[in-house]
Write an enzyme that holds these catalytic residues in place. Sequence first.
Site, mmCIF file in Angstrom:
data_model
loop_
_atom_site.group_PDB
_atom_site.id
_atom_site.type_symbol
_atom_site.label_atom_id
_atom_site.label_comp_id
_atom_site.label_asym_id
_atom_site.label_seq_id
_atom_site.Cartn_x
_atom_site.Cartn_y
_atom_site.Cartn_z
ATOM 1 N N HIS A 113 -4.378 -1.370 -4.792
ATOM 2 C CA HIS A 113 -5.578 -0.580 -5.090
ATOM 3 C C HIS A 113 -6.291 -0.184 -3.806
ATOM 4 O O HIS A 113 -6.051 -0.762 -2.743
ATOM 5 C CB HIS A 113 -6.540 -1.400 -5.969
ATOM 6 C CG HIS A 113 -7.101 -2.583 -5.250
ATOM 7 N ND1 HIS A 113 -6.433 -3.789 -5.193
ATOM 8 C CD2 HIS A 113 -8.233 -2.744 -4.514
ATOM 9 C CE1 HIS A 113 -7.140 -4.640 -4.471
ATOM 10 N NE2 HIS A 113 -8.234 -4.031 -4.034
ATOM 11 N N HIS A 144 -8.291 2.579 2.261
ATOM 12 C CA HIS A 144 -6.945 2.040 2.490
ATOM 13 C C HIS A 144 -6.473 1.273 1.266
ATOM 14 O O HIS A 144 -7.270 0.927 0.380
ATOM 15 C CB HIS A 144 -6.969 1.083 3.677
ATOM 16 C CG HIS A 144 -7.751 -0.162 3.363
ATOM 17 N ND1 HIS A 144 -9.129 -0.187 3.415
ATOM 18 C CD2 HIS A 144 -7.368 -1.380 2.923
ATOM 19 C CE1 HIS A 144 -9.547 -1.384 3.040
ATOM 20 N NE2 HIS A 144 -8.498 -2.128 2.726
ATOM 21 N N THR A 158 -10.044 -0.137 -2.660
ATOM 22 C CA THR A 158 -11.407 -0.543 -3.014
ATOM 23 C C THR A 158 -12.385 0.563 -2.616
ATOM 24 O O THR A 158 -12.307 1.087 -1.501
ATOM 25 C CB THR A 158 -11.796 -1.833 -2.258
ATOM 26 O OG1 THR A 158 -10.828 -2.846 -2.528
ATOM 27 C CG2 THR A 158 -13.179 -2.320 -2.669
ATOM 28 N N THR A 207 -4.504 -2.319 0.781
ATOM 29 C CA THR A 207 -3.959 -3.505 1.448
ATOM 30 C C THR A 207 -2.564 -3.781 0.903
ATOM 31 O O THR A 207 -2.381 -3.888 -0.316
ATOM 32 C CB THR A 207 -4.856 -4.739 1.198
ATOM 33 O OG1 THR A 207 -6.139 -4.496 1.777
ATOM 34 C CG2 THR A 207 -4.266 -5.997 1.823
HETATM 35 P P1 2AM Z 1 -9.266 -4.730 0.483
HETATM 36 O O1 2AM Z 1 -9.964 -3.580 -0.160
HETATM 37 O O2 2AM Z 1 -9.020 -4.526 1.923
HETATM 38 O O3 2AM Z 1 -7.983 -5.088 -0.192
HETATM 39 C C1 2AM Z 1 -11.517 -8.157 -3.510
HETATM 40 O O4 2AM Z 1 -11.635 -9.069 -2.482
HETATM 41 C C2 2AM Z 1 -11.246 -6.764 -2.985
HETATM 42 O O5 2AM Z 1 -12.410 -6.244 -2.354
HETATM 43 C C3 2AM Z 1 -10.139 -6.710 -1.972
HETATM 44 O O6 2AM Z 1 -9.361 -5.612 -2.294
HETATM 45 C C4 2AM Z 1 -10.843 -6.626 -0.638
HETATM 46 O O7 2AM Z 1 -10.237 -6.002 0.431
HETATM 47 C C5 2AM Z 1 -12.154 -5.990 -0.990
HETATM 48 N N1 2AM Z 1 -13.257 -6.588 -0.224
HETATM 49 C C6 2AM Z 1 -13.583 -7.895 -0.134
HETATM 50 N N2 2AM Z 1 -14.691 -8.075 0.599
HETATM 51 C C7 2AM Z 1 -15.099 -6.839 0.994
HETATM 52 C C8 2AM Z 1 -16.177 -6.347 1.778
HETATM 53 N N3 2AM Z 1 -17.085 -7.160 2.318
HETATM 54 N N4 2AM Z 1 -16.260 -5.013 1.970
HETATM 55 C C9 2AM Z 1 -15.358 -4.181 1.454
HETATM 56 N N5 2AM Z 1 -14.306 -4.577 0.702
HETATM 57 C C10 2AM Z 1 -14.168 -5.883 0.471
#
Ligand code: 2AM
Length: 220
Positions: free
Chosen positions: A68, A151, A70, A153
Amino acid sequence: GSLEEVALPFYFGWFLLSSIQDKIKCTSMDFLKTLDTLEAFKKHLIDFSGKAEEVDLEQYFQPTGILHCTTKFCNYGKAEGAKDYAEKQAVKDSYGSIFDLSLSALFVTPRTFGARVSLTEEQLQLWPADAEKQAESVPAAASLPLGSRAHVTLGCAEGVEHVQTGVDLLEILTLQQEGQQGEQVEEMELGTLTYYGTGKWLLNLREPISAPACFSSFYG
Ligand code: 2AM
């Protein structure tokens, strides 16, 4: 009130449809396999293991769950701006809709493995205005264009949190913005591979991968 806070998800984002997940997992594993064998990569191995010993990149990065991108990390309402984001008209209007994401690059660092997502104007409507600024460890990222952090992950090294992937991408884009050309090391089938120092590799895809994805949220 506390009830409203409970109603907010862990995060909002675009969730790649399952057909494309498999394709991306294959493509990205092939890329890691190839990267592993390149002399240029072996030359900089020390960035990865602290030793000049071989690493198996496919093992080095722990697989993630559902792929996904985010948009807003809400942490069930505890994250700054979570409620405002959930209440945005664009978020409500688009919830459950399918979008076509464009994956334009793959990047690898000693911490993370990810795919850069190039957002369209329409998709940027769902992007939080402060997403780039919130990466406090990369202050220069605040002046990057909106959506630079977007992005997917693909994997994290052991003990590394997913949030690091976007930070690593911002570090690479900041170097580019500062005029660092990087070292163009290889023309691969997928595109041009560039090395930005301290273990940062970026593969610009010759043909971006088009990935259908559903805008939704994850509660966990
Ligand atoms: P990601 O988007 O790089 O994969 C749950 O942890 C999701 O939210 C993950 O997909 C994670 O990283 C994202 N995430 C976690 N903490 C975050 C933060 N402080 N800011 C933005 N995205 C975050």
